[in-house]
Scaffold this motif. Sequence first.
Motif, PDB file in Angstrom:
ATOM      1  N   ARG A   1       0.833  -1.212   0.000  1.00  0.00           N
ATOM      2  CA  ARG A   1       0.000   0.000   0.000  1.00  0.00           C
ATOM      3  C   ARG A   1       0.865   1.259   0.000  1.00  0.00           C
ATOM      4  NH1 ARG A   1      -5.383  -1.064   1.035  1.00  0.00           N
ATOM      5  NH2 ARG A   1      -5.842  -3.150   1.897  1.00  0.00           N
ATOM      6  N   LYS A   2       1.942   1.233   0.758  1.00  0.00           N
ATOM      7  CA  LYS A   2       2.826   2.391   0.826  1.00  0.00           C
ATOM      8  C   LYS A   2       3.538   2.611  -0.504  1.00  0.00           C
ATOM      9  CE  LYS A   2       6.787   4.260   3.367  1.00  0.00           C
ATOM     10  NZ  LYS A   2       7.758   4.019   4.473  1.00  0.00           N
ATOM     11  N   ARG A   3       4.045   1.550  -1.090  1.00  0.00           N
ATOM     12  CA  ARG A   3       4.801   1.681  -2.344  1.00  0.00           C
ATOM     13  C   ARG A   3       3.912   2.117  -3.508  1.00  0.00           C
ATOM     14  NH1 ARG A   3       8.637  -3.326  -3.600  1.00  0.00           N
ATOM     15  NH2 ARG A   3       9.070  -1.896  -5.333  1.00  0.00           N
ATOM     16  N   MET A   4       2.638   1.723  -3.470  1.00  0.00           N
ATOM     17  CA  MET A   4       1.731   2.084  -4.556  1.00  0.00           C
ATOM     18  C   MET A   4       1.536   3.595  -4.666  1.00  0.00           C
ATOM     19  SD  MET A   4      -1.177  -0.898  -4.194  1.00  0.00           S
ATOM     20  CE  MET A   4      -2.309  -0.054  -5.290  1.00  0.00           C
ATOM     21  N   LYS A   5       1.784   4.333  -3.591  1.00  0.00           N
ATOM     22  CA  LYS A   5       1.598   5.785  -3.584  1.00  0.00           C
ATOM     23  C   LYS A   5       2.841   6.549  -4.035  1.00  0.00           C
ATOM     24  CE  LYS A   5      -1.622   5.403   0.314  1.00  0.00           C
ATOM     25  NZ  LYS A   5      -1.875   5.774   1.737  1.00  0.00           N
ATOM     26  N   ASP A   6       3.966   5.843  -4.161  1.00  0.00           N
ATOM     27  CA  ASP A   6       5.243   6.486  -4.492  1.00  0.00           C
ATOM     28  C   ASP A   6       5.475   6.454  -6.005  1.00  0.00           C
ATOM     29  OD1 ASP A   6       7.782   7.458  -4.672  1.00  0.00           O
ATOM     30  OD2 ASP A   6       8.719   5.925  -3.397  1.00  0.00           O
ATOM     31  N   GLN A   7       5.440   7.636  -6.628  1.00  0.00           N
ATOM     32  CA  GLN A   7       5.640   7.716  -8.074  1.00  0.00           C
ATOM     33  C   GLN A   7       7.071   7.383  -8.490  1.00  0.00           C
ATOM     34  OE1 GLN A   7       3.211   8.221 -10.344  1.00  0.00           O
ATOM     35  NE2 GLN A   7       1.799   8.160  -8.595  1.00  0.00           N
ATOM     36  N   ASN A   8       8.010   7.428  -7.538  1.00  0.00           N
ATOM     37  CA  ASN A   8       9.408   7.124  -7.840  1.00  0.00           C
ATOM     38  C   ASN A   8       9.804   5.716  -7.415  1.00  0.00           C
ATOM     39  OD1 ASN A   8      10.048   9.731  -8.926  1.00  0.00           O
ATOM     40  ND2 ASN A   8      10.035  10.533  -6.823  1.00  0.00           N
ATOM     41  N   ASP A   9       8.822   4.929  -7.015  1.00  0.00           N
ATOM     42  CA  ASP A   9       9.089   3.548  -6.627  1.00  0.00           C
ATOM     43  C   ASP A   9       9.573   2.763  -7.856  1.00  0.00           C
ATOM     44  OD1 ASP A   9       8.447   1.435  -4.332  1.00  0.00           O
ATOM     45  OD2 ASP A   9       7.865   0.543  -6.259  1.00  0.00           O
ATOM     46  N   PRO A  10      10.478   1.787  -7.661  1.00  0.00           N
ATOM     47  CA  PRO A  10      10.945   0.978  -8.803  1.00  0.00           C
ATOM     48  C   PRO A  10       9.810   0.357  -9.606  1.00  0.00           C
ATOM     49  CG  PRO A  10      12.309   0.565  -6.880  1.00  0.00           C
ATOM     50  CD  PRO A  10      11.195   1.452  -6.419  1.00  0.00           C
ATOM     51  N   ALA A  11       8.704  -0.018  -8.962  1.00  0.00           N
ATOM     52  CA  ALA A  11       7.572  -0.596  -9.692  1.00  0.00           C
ATOM     53  C   ALA A  11       6.948   0.432 -10.622  1.00  0.00           C
ATOM     54  CB  ALA A  11       6.529  -1.122  -8.707  1.00  0.00           C
ATOM     55  N   ALA A  12       6.809   1.669 -10.138  1.00  0.00           N
ATOM     56  CA  ALA A  12       6.249   2.737 -10.972  1.00  0.00           C
ATOM     57  C   ALA A  12       7.183   3.070 -12.126  1.00  0.00           C
ATOM     58  CB  ALA A  12       5.989   3.982 -10.122  1.00  0.00           C
ATOM     59  N   LEU A  13       8.486   3.061 -11.858  1.00  0.00           N
ATOM     60  CA  LEU A  13       9.454   3.347 -12.919  1.00  0.00           C
ATOM     61  C   LEU A  13       9.441   2.254 -13.987  1.00  0.00           C
ATOM     62  CD1 LEU A  13      12.460   4.664 -10.773  1.00  0.00           C
ATOM     63  CD2 LEU A  13      10.731   5.986 -12.005  1.00  0.00           C
ATOM     64  N   ALA A  14       9.199   1.014 -13.577  1.00  0.00           N
ATOM     65  CA  ALA A  14       9.098  -0.089 -14.546  1.00  0.00           C
ATOM     66  C   ALA A  14       7.900   0.122 -15.468  1.00  0.00           C
ATOM     67  CB  ALA A  14       8.984  -1.421 -13.813  1.00  0.00           C
ATOM     68  N   LEU A  15       6.777   0.606 -14.915  1.00  0.00           N
ATOM     69  CA  LEU A  15       5.611   0.898 -15.732  1.00  0.00           C
ATOM     70  C   LEU A  15       5.894   2.050 -16.697  1.00  0.00           C
ATOM     71  CD1 LEU A  15       4.164  -1.039 -13.794  1.00  0.00           C
ATOM     72  CD2 LEU A  15       2.272   0.595 -13.704  1.00  0.00           C
ATOM     73  N   ASP A  16       6.643   3.042 -16.210  1.00  0.00           N
ATOM     74  CA  ASP A  16       6.996   4.175 -17.074  1.00  0.00           C
ATOM     75  C   ASP A  16       7.837   3.717 -18.256  1.00  0.00           C
ATOM     76  OD1 ASP A  16       5.645   5.846 -15.370  1.00  0.00           O
ATOM     77  OD2 ASP A  16       7.441   6.519 -14.288  1.00  0.00           O
ATOM     78  N   ARG A  17       8.731   2.769 -18.019  1.00  0.00           N
ATOM     79  CA  ARG A  17       9.576   2.249 -19.095  1.00  0.00           C
ATOM     80  C   ARG A  17       8.721   1.580 -20.172  1.00  0.00           C
ATOM     81  NH1 ARG A  17      12.630  -3.085 -17.782  1.00  0.00           N
ATOM     82  NH2 ARG A  17      10.443  -3.678 -17.930  1.00  0.00           N
ATOM     83  N   ASP A  18       7.769   0.769 -19.747  1.00  0.00           N
ATOM     84  CA  ASP A  18       6.898   0.114 -20.716  1.00  0.00           C
ATOM     85  C   ASP A  18       6.019   1.129 -21.432  1.00  0.00           C
ATOM     86  OD1 ASP A  18       8.022  -2.240 -19.931  1.00  0.00           O
ATOM     87  OD2 ASP A  18       6.184  -3.170 -19.188  1.00  0.00           O
ATOM     88  N   ALA A  19       5.618   2.184 -20.698  1.00  0.00           N
ATOM     89  CA  ALA A  19       4.752   3.203 -21.297  1.00  0.00           C
ATOM     90  C   ALA A  19       5.446   3.926 -22.447  1.00  0.00           C
ATOM     91  CB  ALA A  19       4.313   4.201 -20.234  1.00  0.00           C
ATOM     92  N   LYS A  20       6.756   4.104 -22.337  1.00  0.00           N
ATOM     93  CA  LYS A  20       7.494   4.778 -23.417  1.00  0.00           C
ATOM     94  C   LYS A  20       7.420   3.971 -24.712  1.00  0.00           C
ATOM     95  CE  LYS A  20      10.779   7.144 -20.369  1.00  0.00           C
ATOM     96  NZ  LYS A  20      12.207   7.251 -19.949  1.00  0.00           N
ATOM     97  N   VAL A  21       7.470   2.647 -24.595  1.00  0.00           N
ATOM     98  CA  VAL A  21       7.386   1.800 -25.784  1.00  0.00           C
ATOM     99  C   VAL A  21       5.968   1.816 -26.352  1.00  0.00           C
ATOM    100  CG1 VAL A  21       7.699  -0.533 -26.689  1.00  0.00           C
ATOM    101  CG2 VAL A  21       9.236   0.327 -24.922  1.00  0.00           C
ATOM    102  N   THR A  22       4.969   1.737 -25.477  1.00  0.00           N
ATOM    103  CA  THR A  22       3.591   1.748 -25.973  1.00  0.00           C
ATOM    104  C   THR A  22       3.252   3.082 -26.623  1.00  0.00           C
ATOM    105  OG1 THR A  22       2.719   2.428 -23.801  1.00  0.00           O
ATOM    106  CG2 THR A  22       2.859   0.071 -24.251  1.00  0.00           C
ATOM    107  N   GLU A  23       3.857   4.167 -26.145  1.00  0.00           N
ATOM    108  CA  GLU A  23       3.635   5.474 -26.772  1.00  0.00           C
ATOM    109  C   GLU A  23       4.255   5.509 -28.160  1.00  0.00           C
ATOM    110  OE1 GLU A  23       5.195   8.334 -24.087  1.00  0.00           O
ATOM    111  OE2 GLU A  23       3.626   8.020 -22.570  1.00  0.00           O
ATOM    112  N   LYS A  24       5.431   4.925 -28.305  1.00  0.00           N
ATOM    113  CA  LYS A  24       6.061   4.878 -29.624  1.00  0.00           C
ATOM    114  C   LYS A  24       5.231   4.092 -30.612  1.00  0.00           C
ATOM    115  CE  LYS A  24      11.017   5.524 -28.788  1.00  0.00           C
ATOM    116  NZ  LYS A  24      12.364   4.941 -29.006  1.00  0.00           N
ATOM    117  N   LEU A  25       4.658   2.981 -30.131  1.00  0.00           N
ATOM    118  CA  LEU A  25       3.832   2.138 -30.997  1.00  0.00           C
ATOM    119  C   LEU A  25       2.397   2.648 -31.089  1.00  0.00           C
ATOM    120  CD1 LEU A  25       5.058  -1.403 -29.874  1.00  0.00           C
ATOM    121  CD2 LEU A  25       5.510  -0.279 -32.058  1.00  0.00           C
ATOM    122  N   ASP A  26       2.069   3.671 -30.285  1.00  0.00           N
ATOM    123  CA  ASP A  26       0.730   4.256 -30.261  1.00  0.00           C
ATOM    124  C   ASP A  26      -0.330   3.208 -29.927  1.00  0.00           C
ATOM    125  OD1 ASP A  26      -0.902   6.421 -30.320  1.00  0.00           O
ATOM    126  OD2 ASP A  26      -1.210   6.436 -32.496  1.00  0.00           O
TER     127      ASP A  26
END
Length: 366
Positions: A305-330
Amino acid sequence: MTSGAYARFNVVLSFVGLFIASMLSLSHFMGIELPCGLGNGCDLVTQDPRSQLLGIPFAYYGLFGYAVIAAVCLVRLFAPTFRRRELHAAGYALSLIGLFVSIGLTLFSIRSIHALCTWCIGSAVTMSLLFVSHSLASIRDPNEAIARSPLDGVWVVVLACAVMAGLMSGASDLKTAEATSIPKRETLVELNEEELLPADAHVRGPQSAHATVVMFGDLTCPVCREAYQNVTDLMTRRHDFRFAFRQLPLPFHPLARPAALISEMAAEKGRFWDFATACYANYPDTVDDLIKLAQGVGLDSATVRKRMKDQNDPAALALDRDAKVTEKLDLHSTPSVYILIDGYYPEPITYRGIEEMLDHNTATKK
Protein backbone atom coordinates in the motif's frame (compact mmCIF):
# COMPACT_ATOMS: atom_id res chain seq x y z
CA MET A 1 -39.72 -12.72 -55.46
CA THR A 2 -40.47 -10.44 -58.38
CA SER A 3 -37.85 -8.64 -60.44
CA GLY A 4 -38.80 -5.45 -58.62
CA ALA A 5 -38.19 -7.08 -55.24
CA TYR A 6 -34.75 -8.28 -56.36
CA ALA A 7 -33.94 -4.78 -57.66
CA ARG A 8 -34.88 -3.18 -54.35
CA PHE A 9 -33.00 -5.82 -52.36
CA ASN A 10 -29.89 -5.16 -54.47
CA VAL A 11 -30.11 -1.43 -53.77
CA VAL A 12 -30.26 -2.08 -50.02
CA LEU A 13 -27.30 -4.49 -50.15
CA SER A 14 -25.20 -2.12 -52.25
CA PHE A 15 -25.77 0.66 -49.71
CA VAL A 16 -24.79 -1.68 -46.87
CA GLY A 17 -21.60 -2.50 -48.77
CA LEU A 18 -20.98 1.21 -49.36
CA PHE A 19 -21.21 1.85 -45.62
CA ILE A 20 -18.78 -0.96 -44.73
CA ALA A 21 -16.27 -0.01 -47.44
CA SER A 22 -16.53 3.66 -46.46
CA MET A 23 -15.79 2.89 -42.81
CA LEU A 24 -12.79 0.77 -43.79
CA SER A 25 -11.59 3.58 -46.05
CA LEU A 26 -12.04 6.13 -43.25
CA SER A 27 -10.00 3.90 -40.97
CA HIS A 28 -7.19 3.88 -43.54
CA PHE A 29 -7.43 7.60 -44.20
CA MET A 30 -7.48 8.58 -40.52
CA GLY A 31 -5.01 5.90 -39.41
CA ILE A 32 -7.32 4.65 -36.66
CA GLU A 33 -8.50 1.13 -35.91
CA LEU A 34 -12.18 0.30 -36.20
CA PRO A 35 -13.88 -1.62 -33.35
CA CYS A 36 -13.28 -5.23 -34.28
CA GLY A 37 -14.58 -7.54 -31.59
CA LEU A 38 -12.59 -9.94 -29.44
CA GLY A 39 -10.14 -10.97 -32.11
CA ASN A 40 -8.71 -7.47 -32.62
CA GLY A 41 -7.61 -8.52 -36.09
CA CYS A 42 -8.97 -5.67 -38.22
CA ASP A 43 -5.91 -3.46 -37.92
CA LEU A 44 -3.57 -6.40 -38.57
CA VAL A 45 -5.36 -7.21 -41.82
CA THR A 46 -6.05 -3.72 -43.13
CA GLN A 47 -2.67 -2.17 -42.32
CA ASP A 48 -0.61 -5.11 -43.59
CA PRO A 49 1.53 -3.97 -46.57
CA ARG A 50 0.16 -6.90 -48.56
CA SER A 51 -3.41 -5.61 -48.15
CA GLN A 52 -3.03 -3.22 -51.05
CA LEU A 53 -2.55 -3.21 -54.80
CA LEU A 54 -0.34 -0.70 -56.62
CA GLY A 55 0.03 1.15 -53.34
CA ILE A 56 -3.74 1.56 -52.94
CA PRO A 57 -5.51 -0.20 -50.01
CA PHE A 58 -8.08 -2.82 -50.98
CA ALA A 59 -10.67 -0.86 -48.96
CA TYR A 60 -10.54 1.92 -51.58
CA TYR A 61 -11.09 -0.58 -54.38
CA GLY A 62 -14.02 -2.00 -52.42
CA LEU A 63 -15.51 1.47 -52.01
CA PHE A 64 -15.26 2.11 -55.74
CA GLY A 65 -16.74 -1.31 -56.54
CA TYR A 66 -19.73 -0.85 -54.26
CA ALA A 67 -20.30 2.65 -55.65
CA VAL A 68 -20.46 1.26 -59.21
CA ILE A 69 -22.78 -1.57 -58.14
CA ALA A 70 -25.02 0.89 -56.30
CA ALA A 71 -25.21 3.09 -59.39
CA VAL A 72 -26.14 0.10 -61.57
CA CYS A 73 -28.80 -1.05 -59.09
CA LEU A 74 -30.31 2.44 -58.84
CA VAL A 75 -30.55 2.78 -62.61
CA ARG A 76 -32.15 -0.67 -62.79
CA LEU A 77 -34.75 0.40 -60.23
CA PHE A 78 -35.59 3.89 -61.49
CA ALA A 79 -35.06 3.32 -65.23
CA PRO A 80 -36.20 -0.30 -65.62
CA THR A 81 -36.47 -0.15 -69.42
CA PHE A 82 -32.98 1.31 -69.98
CA ARG A 83 -30.58 -1.42 -71.18
CA ARG A 84 -32.08 -3.88 -68.73
CA ARG A 85 -30.07 -6.88 -69.99
CA GLU A 86 -26.75 -5.04 -70.04
CA LEU A 87 -27.22 -3.51 -66.60
CA HIS A 88 -28.30 -6.79 -65.06
CA ALA A 89 -25.29 -8.52 -66.62
CA ALA A 90 -23.03 -5.76 -65.28
CA GLY A 91 -24.40 -6.15 -61.74
CA TYR A 92 -24.06 -9.92 -61.98
CA ALA A 93 -20.47 -9.72 -63.23
CA LEU A 94 -19.41 -7.12 -60.65
CA SER A 95 -20.90 -9.08 -57.75
CA LEU A 96 -19.24 -12.28 -59.02
CA ILE A 97 -15.86 -10.57 -59.25
CA GLY A 98 -16.40 -9.05 -55.81
CA LEU A 99 -17.28 -12.46 -54.38
CA PHE A 100 -14.10 -14.09 -55.74
CA VAL A 101 -11.98 -11.19 -54.48
CA SER A 102 -13.63 -11.35 -51.03
CA ILE A 103 -13.04 -15.10 -50.74
CA GLY A 104 -9.44 -14.71 -51.88
CA LEU A 105 -8.69 -11.89 -49.44
CA THR A 106 -10.33 -13.76 -46.56
CA LEU A 107 -8.27 -16.88 -47.22
CA PHE A 108 -5.15 -14.75 -47.59
CA SER A 109 -5.77 -13.00 -44.25
CA ILE A 110 -6.19 -16.37 -42.51
CA ARG A 111 -3.23 -18.14 -44.11
CA SER A 112 -0.70 -15.32 -44.43
CA ILE A 113 -1.62 -12.59 -41.93
CA HIS A 114 -3.12 -14.99 -39.36
CA ALA A 115 -5.96 -12.63 -38.48
CA LEU A 116 -9.54 -11.90 -39.44
CA CYS A 117 -11.20 -8.55 -39.99
CA THR A 118 -14.88 -8.62 -38.98
CA TRP A 119 -15.63 -5.60 -41.18
CA CYS A 120 -14.06 -7.40 -44.13
CA ILE A 121 -16.11 -10.49 -43.33
CA GLY A 122 -19.21 -8.29 -43.32
CA SER A 123 -18.27 -6.99 -46.75
CA ALA A 124 -17.72 -10.53 -48.03
CA VAL A 125 -21.16 -11.61 -46.76
CA THR A 126 -22.77 -8.57 -48.38
CA MET A 127 -21.08 -9.26 -51.70
CA SER A 128 -22.15 -12.91 -51.48
CA LEU A 129 -25.78 -11.88 -50.99
CA LEU A 130 -25.53 -9.51 -53.94
CA PHE A 131 -24.27 -12.32 -56.13
CA VAL A 132 -27.00 -14.70 -54.95
CA SER A 133 -29.66 -12.04 -55.53
CA HIS A 134 -28.41 -11.34 -59.07
CA SER A 135 -28.23 -15.08 -59.74
CA LEU A 136 -31.81 -15.65 -58.64
CA ALA A 137 -32.97 -12.63 -60.63
CA SER A 138 -31.33 -14.14 -63.73
CA ILE A 139 -33.76 -17.05 -63.55
CA ARG A 140 -36.72 -14.76 -64.12
CA ASP A 141 -37.90 -13.57 -67.52
CA PRO A 142 -35.44 -10.85 -68.60
CA ASN A 143 -38.29 -8.98 -70.24
CA GLU A 144 -40.33 -8.82 -67.04
CA ALA A 145 -40.97 -5.18 -66.20
CA ILE A 146 -40.06 -3.82 -62.79
CA ALA A 147 -43.17 -2.34 -61.24
CA ARG A 148 -42.43 1.16 -59.99
CA SER A 149 -43.65 2.31 -56.59
CA PRO A 150 -44.21 5.94 -55.56
CA LEU A 151 -42.39 5.12 -52.32
CA ASP A 152 -39.16 4.01 -54.05
CA GLY A 153 -37.73 7.51 -54.09
CA VAL A 154 -38.64 8.05 -50.45
CA TRP A 155 -37.07 4.93 -48.98
CA VAL A 156 -33.94 5.27 -51.13
CA VAL A 157 -33.43 8.83 -49.87
CA VAL A 158 -34.02 7.65 -46.29
CA LEU A 159 -31.53 4.82 -46.81
CA ALA A 160 -28.92 7.19 -48.26
CA CYS A 161 -29.42 9.59 -45.32
CA ALA A 162 -29.02 6.70 -42.86
CA VAL A 163 -25.75 5.68 -44.49
CA MET A 164 -24.47 9.27 -44.41
CA ALA A 165 -25.51 9.68 -40.77
CA GLY A 166 -23.76 6.43 -39.90
CA LEU A 167 -20.59 7.56 -41.64
CA MET A 168 -20.64 10.96 -39.92
CA SER A 169 -21.17 9.31 -36.55
CA GLY A 170 -18.44 6.77 -37.29
CA ALA A 171 -15.99 9.46 -38.35
CA SER A 172 -16.75 11.44 -35.21
CA ASP A 173 -16.27 8.39 -33.01
CA LEU A 174 -12.96 7.61 -34.68
CA LYS A 175 -11.75 11.13 -33.96
CA THR A 176 -12.86 11.31 -30.35
CA ALA A 177 -12.81 7.75 -29.04
CA GLU A 178 -9.67 6.30 -27.55
CA ALA A 179 -9.35 3.81 -30.36
CA THR A 180 -6.11 2.14 -31.28
CA SER A 181 -4.11 3.95 -33.88
CA ILE A 182 -2.94 1.51 -36.50
CA PRO A 183 0.64 0.61 -35.54
CA LYS A 184 3.04 1.67 -38.27
CA ARG A 185 5.42 -1.10 -39.22
CA GLU A 186 8.15 1.46 -39.82
CA THR A 187 7.94 2.41 -36.13
CA LEU A 188 7.97 -1.24 -35.08
CA VAL A 189 11.03 -1.98 -37.21
CA GLU A 190 12.83 1.08 -35.84
CA LEU A 191 12.49 -0.18 -32.27
CA ASN A 192 15.62 -1.98 -31.23
CA GLU A 193 15.28 -5.37 -29.56
CA GLU A 194 16.19 -3.93 -26.16
CA GLU A 195 13.19 -1.59 -26.33
CA LEU A 196 10.71 -4.25 -27.39
CA LEU A 197 12.21 -6.99 -25.23
CA PRO A 198 14.51 -5.57 -22.53
CA ALA A 199 16.88 -7.85 -20.67
CA ASP A 200 14.85 -7.60 -17.44
CA ALA A 201 11.46 -8.19 -19.07
CA HIS A 202 9.12 -10.77 -17.64
CA VAL A 203 9.92 -13.79 -19.81
CA ARG A 204 9.24 -17.48 -19.46
CA GLY A 205 10.16 -20.38 -21.72
CA PRO A 206 13.38 -21.97 -22.99
CA GLN A 207 16.31 -19.59 -23.55
CA SER A 208 17.24 -21.49 -26.70
CA ALA A 209 13.89 -20.73 -28.41
CA HIS A 210 14.14 -18.84 -31.69
CA ALA A 211 10.73 -17.17 -31.28
CA THR A 212 9.35 -14.89 -28.57
CA VAL A 213 5.73 -13.80 -28.16
CA VAL A 214 5.52 -10.32 -26.60
CA MET A 215 2.15 -9.33 -25.19
CA PHE A 216 1.37 -5.80 -24.04
CA GLY A 217 -1.44 -6.52 -21.60
CA ASP A 218 -3.68 -5.27 -18.83
CA LEU A 219 -3.99 -7.57 -15.82
CA THR A 220 -7.67 -6.65 -15.44
CA CYS A 221 -8.65 -6.92 -19.12
CA PRO A 222 -11.06 -9.80 -19.95
CA VAL A 223 -9.65 -10.26 -23.45
CA CYS A 224 -6.11 -10.28 -22.07
CA ARG A 225 -7.24 -13.04 -19.71
CA GLU A 226 -8.30 -15.11 -22.70
CA ALA A 227 -5.08 -14.35 -24.58
CA TYR A 228 -2.94 -15.14 -21.52
CA GLN A 229 -4.69 -18.48 -21.03
CA ASN A 230 -4.31 -19.26 -24.72
CA VAL A 231 -0.56 -18.62 -24.67
CA THR A 232 0.10 -20.41 -21.38
CA ASP A 233 -1.88 -23.44 -22.57
CA LEU A 234 0.16 -23.40 -25.76
CA MET A 235 3.38 -23.40 -23.73
CA THR A 236 2.35 -26.64 -22.05
CA ARG A 237 2.03 -28.31 -25.46
CA ARG A 238 5.12 -27.00 -27.18
CA HIS A 239 8.47 -25.64 -26.07
CA ASP A 240 9.77 -23.76 -29.11
CA PHE A 241 8.95 -20.20 -28.02
CA ARG A 242 9.22 -17.81 -25.10
CA PHE A 243 6.47 -15.61 -23.69
CA ALA A 244 7.14 -12.04 -22.57
CA PHE A 245 4.61 -9.82 -20.78
CA ARG A 246 4.82 -6.02 -21.01
CA GLN A 247 2.60 -3.67 -19.04
CA LEU A 248 -0.18 -1.68 -20.71
CA PRO A 249 -2.66 -0.77 -17.92
CA LEU A 250 -5.66 0.85 -19.58
CA PRO A 251 -6.75 4.15 -17.96
CA PHE A 252 -10.45 3.26 -18.08
CA HIS A 253 -9.86 0.10 -16.00
CA PRO A 254 -9.65 1.43 -12.40
CA LEU A 255 -7.67 -1.54 -11.06
CA ALA A 256 -5.31 -1.84 -14.03
CA ARG A 257 -2.50 0.36 -12.70
CA PRO A 258 -2.65 -0.98 -9.11
CA ALA A 259 -2.51 -4.53 -10.47
CA ALA A 260 0.44 -3.65 -12.71
CA LEU A 261 2.30 -1.99 -9.84
CA ILE A 262 1.82 -4.98 -7.53
CA SER A 263 2.91 -7.36 -10.30
CA GLU A 264 6.19 -5.45 -10.59
CA MET A 265 6.67 -5.74 -6.84
CA ALA A 266 6.00 -9.48 -7.10
CA ALA A 267 8.56 -9.67 -9.90
CA GLU A 268 11.24 -8.44 -7.48
CA LYS A 269 10.67 -11.68 -5.55
CA GLY A 270 10.54 -13.79 -8.70
CA ARG A 271 6.75 -14.16 -8.43
CA PHE A 272 5.50 -12.08 -11.37
CA TRP A 273 3.95 -14.99 -13.22
CA ASP A 274 2.30 -16.29 -10.04
CA PHE A 275 0.66 -12.92 -9.44
CA ALA A 276 -0.36 -12.45 -13.09
CA THR A 277 -1.94 -15.91 -13.13
CA ALA A 278 -3.76 -15.17 -9.87
CA CYS A 279 -5.10 -11.87 -11.27
CA TYR A 280 -6.50 -13.52 -14.37
CA ALA A 281 -7.94 -16.43 -12.37
CA ASN A 282 -9.64 -14.55 -9.52
CA TYR A 283 -11.36 -11.51 -11.11
CA PRO A 284 -10.39 -8.93 -8.43
CA ASP A 285 -13.01 -6.20 -7.89
CA THR A 286 -11.24 -3.94 -5.41
CA VAL A 287 -7.74 -2.90 -4.38
CA ASP A 288 -8.23 -5.02 -1.27
CA ASP A 289 -8.72 -8.04 -3.52
CA LEU A 290 -5.41 -7.23 -5.20
CA ILE A 291 -3.72 -6.88 -1.81
CA LYS A 292 -4.94 -10.35 -0.86
CA LEU A 293 -3.47 -11.74 -4.08
CA ALA A 294 -0.23 -9.91 -3.26
CA GLN A 295 -0.12 -11.58 0.15
CA GLY A 296 -0.62 -14.90 -1.59
CA VAL A 297 2.70 -14.44 -3.44
CA GLY A 298 4.60 -13.38 -0.32
CA LEU A 299 4.22 -9.57 -0.30
CA ASP A 300 3.54 -7.54 2.84
CA SER A 301 0.23 -5.71 2.53
CA ALA A 302 1.34 -2.55 4.40
CA THR A 303 4.46 -2.28 2.27
CA VAL A 304 2.48 -2.75 -0.93
CA ARG A 305 0.00 0.00 0.00
CA LYS A 306 2.83 2.39 0.83
CA ARG A 307 4.80 1.68 -2.34
CA MET A 308 1.73 2.08 -4.56
CA LYS A 309 1.60 5.79 -3.58
CA ASP A 310 5.24 6.49 -4.49
CA GLN A 311 5.64 7.72 -8.07
CA ASN A 312 9.41 7.12 -7.84
CA ASP A 313 9.09 3.55 -6.63
CA PRO A 314 10.95 0.98 -8.80
CA ALA A 315 7.57 -0.60 -9.69
CA ALA A 316 6.25 2.74 -10.97
CA LEU A 317 9.45 3.35 -12.92
CA ALA A 318 9.10 -0.09 -14.55
CA LEU A 319 5.61 0.90 -15.73
CA ASP A 320 7.00 4.18 -17.07
CA ARG A 321 9.58 2.25 -19.09
CA ASP A 322 6.90 0.11 -20.72
CA ALA A 323 4.75 3.20 -21.30
CA LYS A 324 7.49 4.78 -23.42
CA VAL A 325 7.39 1.80 -25.78
CA THR A 326 3.59 1.75 -25.97
CA GLU A 327 3.64 5.47 -26.77
CA LYS A 328 6.06 4.88 -29.62
CA LEU A 329 3.83 2.14 -31.00
CA ASP A 330 0.73 4.26 -30.26
CA LEU A 331 -0.97 1.40 -28.44
CA HIS A 332 -4.24 2.08 -26.60
CA SER A 333 -5.94 -1.32 -26.47
CA THR A 334 -5.07 -4.74 -25.15
CA PRO A 335 -3.94 -7.34 -25.82
CA SER A 336 -1.42 -6.06 -28.37
CA VAL A 337 0.69 -9.03 -29.37
CA TYR A 338 3.91 -9.27 -31.38
CA ILE A 339 6.05 -12.20 -32.35
CA LEU A 340 9.83 -11.98 -32.65
CA ILE A 341 11.47 -14.68 -34.74
CA ASP A 342 15.21 -14.86 -35.38
CA GLY A 343 15.99 -13.43 -38.80
CA TYR A 344 12.64 -11.62 -39.20
CA TYR A 345 11.25 -8.23 -38.29
CA PRO A 346 8.86 -8.11 -35.30
CA GLU A 347 5.39 -9.06 -36.53
CA PRO A 348 2.04 -7.92 -35.05
CA ILE A 349 -0.25 -10.90 -34.64
CA THR A 350 -3.47 -11.96 -32.93
CA TYR A 351 -3.04 -14.42 -30.09
CA ARG A 352 -5.11 -16.95 -31.99
CA GLY A 353 -2.57 -16.96 -34.81
CA ILE A 354 0.51 -17.70 -32.70
CA GLU A 355 0.59 -21.46 -33.15
CA GLU A 356 0.12 -21.29 -36.90
CA MET A 357 2.92 -18.72 -37.17
CA LEU A 358 5.20 -20.97 -35.12
CA ASP A 359 4.30 -23.95 -37.32
CA HIS A 360 5.03 -21.92 -40.43
CA ASN A 361 8.40 -20.86 -39.06
CA THR A 362 9.26 -24.47 -38.19
CA ALA A 363 8.26 -25.65 -41.67
CA THR A 364 10.39 -23.03 -43.43
CA LYS A 365 13.46 -24.05 -41.43
CA LYS A 366 13.23 -27.69 -42.53
